[in-house]
Design an enzyme around this catalytic site. Structure first.
Site, PDB file in Angstrom:
ATOM      1  N   LYS A  69     -10.001   7.675  -2.877  1.00 48.76           N
ATOM      2  CA  LYS A  69     -10.520   6.535  -4.034  1.00 48.76           C
ATOM      3  C   LYS A  69     -12.150   6.342  -3.853  1.00 48.76           C
ATOM      4  O   LYS A  69     -12.753   7.199  -3.094  1.00 48.76           O
ATOM      5  CB  LYS A  69      -9.971   5.371  -3.018  1.00 48.76           C
ATOM      6  CG  LYS A  69     -10.032   3.955  -3.860  1.00 48.76           C
ATOM      7  CD  LYS A  69      -9.444   2.732  -2.966  1.00 48.76           C
ATOM      8  CE  LYS A  69      -9.733   1.489  -3.639  1.00 48.76           C
ATOM      9  NZ  LYS A  69      -9.022   0.498  -2.750  1.00 48.76           N
ATOM     10  N   SER A 144      -5.795  -2.325  -5.243  1.00 50.62           N
ATOM     11  CA  SER A 144      -6.789  -1.819  -6.002  1.00 50.62           C
ATOM     12  C   SER A 144      -6.731  -0.374  -5.878  1.00 50.62           C
ATOM     13  O   SER A 144      -7.310   0.208  -6.738  1.00 50.62           O
ATOM     14  CB  SER A 144      -8.067  -2.142  -5.496  1.00 50.62           C
ATOM     15  OG  SER A 144      -8.462  -1.945  -4.237  1.00 50.62           O
ATOM     16  N   SER A 168      -4.579  -3.341  -0.470  1.00 50.07           N
ATOM     17  CA  SER A 168      -4.859  -2.272  -1.562  1.00 50.07           C
ATOM     18  C   SER A 168      -4.311  -1.123  -1.460  1.00 50.07           C
ATOM     19  O   SER A 168      -4.192  -0.163  -2.422  1.00 50.07           O
ATOM     20  CB  SER A 168      -6.266  -2.302  -2.007  1.00 50.07           C
ATOM     21  OG  SER A 168      -6.533  -3.196  -2.846  1.00 50.07           O
TER      22      SER A 168
HETATM   23  N1  GLN Z   1      -5.746  -7.733  -4.087  1.00 50.39           N
HETATM   24  C1  GLN Z   1      -6.579  -8.194  -3.231  1.00 50.39           C
HETATM   25  C2  GLN Z   1      -7.987  -8.544  -3.696  1.00 50.39           C
HETATM   26  O1  GLN Z   1      -8.070  -8.626  -4.630  1.00 50.39           O
HETATM   27  C3  GLN Z   1      -6.749  -7.086  -2.120  1.00 50.39           C
HETATM   28  C4  GLN Z   1      -7.729  -6.063  -2.351  1.00 50.39           C
HETATM   29  C5  GLN Z   1      -7.923  -4.835  -1.350  1.00 50.39           C
HETATM   30  O2  GLN Z   1      -7.031  -4.528  -0.460  1.00 50.39           O
HETATM   31  N2  GLN Z   1      -8.888  -4.165  -1.616  1.00 50.39           N
HETATM   32  O3  GLN Z   1      -8.837  -8.830  -2.936  1.00 50.39           O
END
Ligand code: GLN
Length: 496
Positions: A69, A144, A168
């Protein structure tokens, strides 16, 4: 043989036996990336030059093509966090996890698209255009770590490393029909992971099976002096310890995770997975976990508060992009940050700064910390009774692209099943367990007590010995199905 059908461990074994060469594996990955990239936009940077020839004895995954990532620092390769503000940033060091993987013979094919600074649940907030779900290109892959999940699902790499602050890794794994795990907070060093919310962030694998995830964690886990929150959990040995035995294990199902707001197809698939675990000898029991209702509000207050502090370093002076036009220092900061961050990141910085401000700190941030403590205690009590918990990963399968951007609150609420593991620091895994009426993958989540990686992985391994959901692949690319893509900003400072 189509190498893309193999798991990472199967490919690793063929590399060691000499039936496949590292060059052939890397070439298969390159060809798959070239074919899939125009459709799914999973990669932000593709590694160039000849594939390295690693020591195949270094680990069971040596020589297997993988990717990171794009919020994980990689020496000499751009690390943009899918943001304009880091568009020209190339780290001069590897993240601790990347360093360990490199030593273990991992072959990096490049960097994967994501929500900007990992803020989002759909991989649509990337400055470099959204990622599309290989199962249906009009859908989001989740987020994400959407690029990571899409690339593994589409057979571009055999595994990927993502980050999970509130789901994410697990949620995109669920939406793309692959297996993903967030380990215990501190299990993997966060050194070199660009911080979003430091008390919640964890690195973890996205792969094709629980066994593959165990093999990746065996490499990445372990104490690292450069991350003082990293734990001295026993490193290595997860893969070797998988038994697939569930007899006598008690699994709790929190009633609050199966109620309103959960789509019927998801409920049915997760309960069917519970049935499989029961057949393998686990004891299942419903129980109440009322703290679930605090999870999303507490998470968004804490995550935004920490983000507003962590992202203060991007000011146009020390890193990355700088707004043109001169002016005094205040003006430089303001213009760089207004132009360099996308709207979701700006929204969260503002929200985080607000909840930390003197007049509102007690009302929001302190209360969120109290809710977090209550959530941790409730999970602690649950794990006195149960070895594992089983829940859905997300209320529904992958959303259509564009749907969530107009309704951020709905997007935040969809994180309800994943954020508690981060707030409580627990290991949690997402495994494919079915499809909805539109043919989209559905995932089930297994949670364990802190340090309980093995129990979580072993239960998923048992499930995957019994089922073949994790072996399903998206249909081959159908160009006619390609959705019109929204105008995509031009990428600066990368190789694509
Ligand atoms: N969807 C969650 C957020 O927007 C988790 C994102 C993540 O785990 N980086 O914060």
């Amino acid at each position: 043989m189509d190498l893309r059908e193999l798991t990472a461990l199967e490919l690793g074994a063929l590399l060691r036996s000499g039936e496949v060469t590292c060059a052939q594996a890397a070439a298969a990955s390159r060809a798959a990336i070239a074919a899939a990239q125009p459709d799914n936009n999973a990669f932000l940077t593709v590694a160039e030059g000849p594939a390295p020839a690693p020591d195949l004895a270094a680990s069971p995954l040596a020589g297997v093509p993988m990717a990171y990532k794009d919020n994980i620092c990689t020496k000499g390769m751009p690390t943009t966090c899918a943001s304009k503000i880091l568009g020209n940033f190339t780290p001069c060091y590897d993240a601790a996890a990347a360093e360990r993987l490199r030593r273990a013979g991992a072959v990096s094919m490049g960097k994967l698209n994501m929500d900007e600074f990992a803020m989002g649940s759909t991989s649509e907030t990337s400055f470099y255009g959204p990622v599309k779900n290989p199962w249906d290109l009009s859908r989001s892959p989740g987020g994400s770590s959407g690029g990571a999940a899409a690339a593994v699902a589409a057979g571009e790499v055999w595994y990927a490393v993502g980050s999970d602050t509130g789901g994410s890794i697990r949620q995109p794994a669920s939406h793309c029909g692959v297996t993903g795990m967030k380990p215990t907070y501190g299990a993997v060093s966060r050194y070199g992971l660009v911080a979003y919310a430091s008390s919640l962030d964890q690195l973890g694998p996205i792969a094709r099976s629980a066994a593959d995830c165990a093999a990746v964690l065996d490499i990445m886990m372990g104490r690292d002096a450069r991350d003082p929150t990293s734990l001295d959990l026993p490193a290595g040995g997860l893969l070797a310890a998988l038994t697939g035995r569930l007899r006598g294990k008690k699994i709790g199902l929190p009633r609050q995770c199966f109620g309103d707001g959960l789509e019927d197809a998801v409920r049915a698939a997760v309960l069917a997975a519970a049935g499989v675990l029961k057949e393998r000898g686990a004891q299942l029991e419903w129980f109440d976990l009322p703290v679930m209702s605090y999870a999303v509000p507490a998470y968004y207050v804490i995550a935004c508060a920490e983000a507003s502090s962590n992202l203060a370093r991007f000011d146009g002076v020390r890193y990355g992009w700088r707004a043109e036009g001169g002016g005094d220092l205040e003006t430089l900061y303001r213009r760089t940050r207004t132009e360099g961050f996308g709207s979701e990141v700006r929204r969260r910085i503002l929200l985080g700064t607000f909840v930390l401000s003197a007049g509102y700190y007690d009302a929001y941030y302190k209360r969120a910390l109290r809710a977090r403590a209550a959530i941790g205690q409730a999970f602690g009590r649950a794990f006195q009774k149960y070895d594992l918990l089983l829940t859905p990963v997300a209320p529904a399968a992958a959303p259509r692209l564009g749907e969530s951007l107009s309704d951020p609150l709905k997007m935040y609420l969809s994180d309800v099943y994943t954020v508690p593991a981060n707030l409580a620091g627990l290991p949690a895994l997402s495994m494919p367990c079915g499809f909805d009426g539109d043919g989209l993958p559905i995932g089930a989540q297994l949670l364990g007590p802190a340090g309980g990686e093995l129990a979580v992985l072993d239960a998923a391994h048992a499930f995957q010995q019994e089922t073949d959901w994790h072996k399903r692949r998206p249909p081959a690319r159908k160009t006619a199905e390609r959705s019109p893509s929204p105008a995509e900003p031009e990428r600066k400072g990368g190789s694509l």
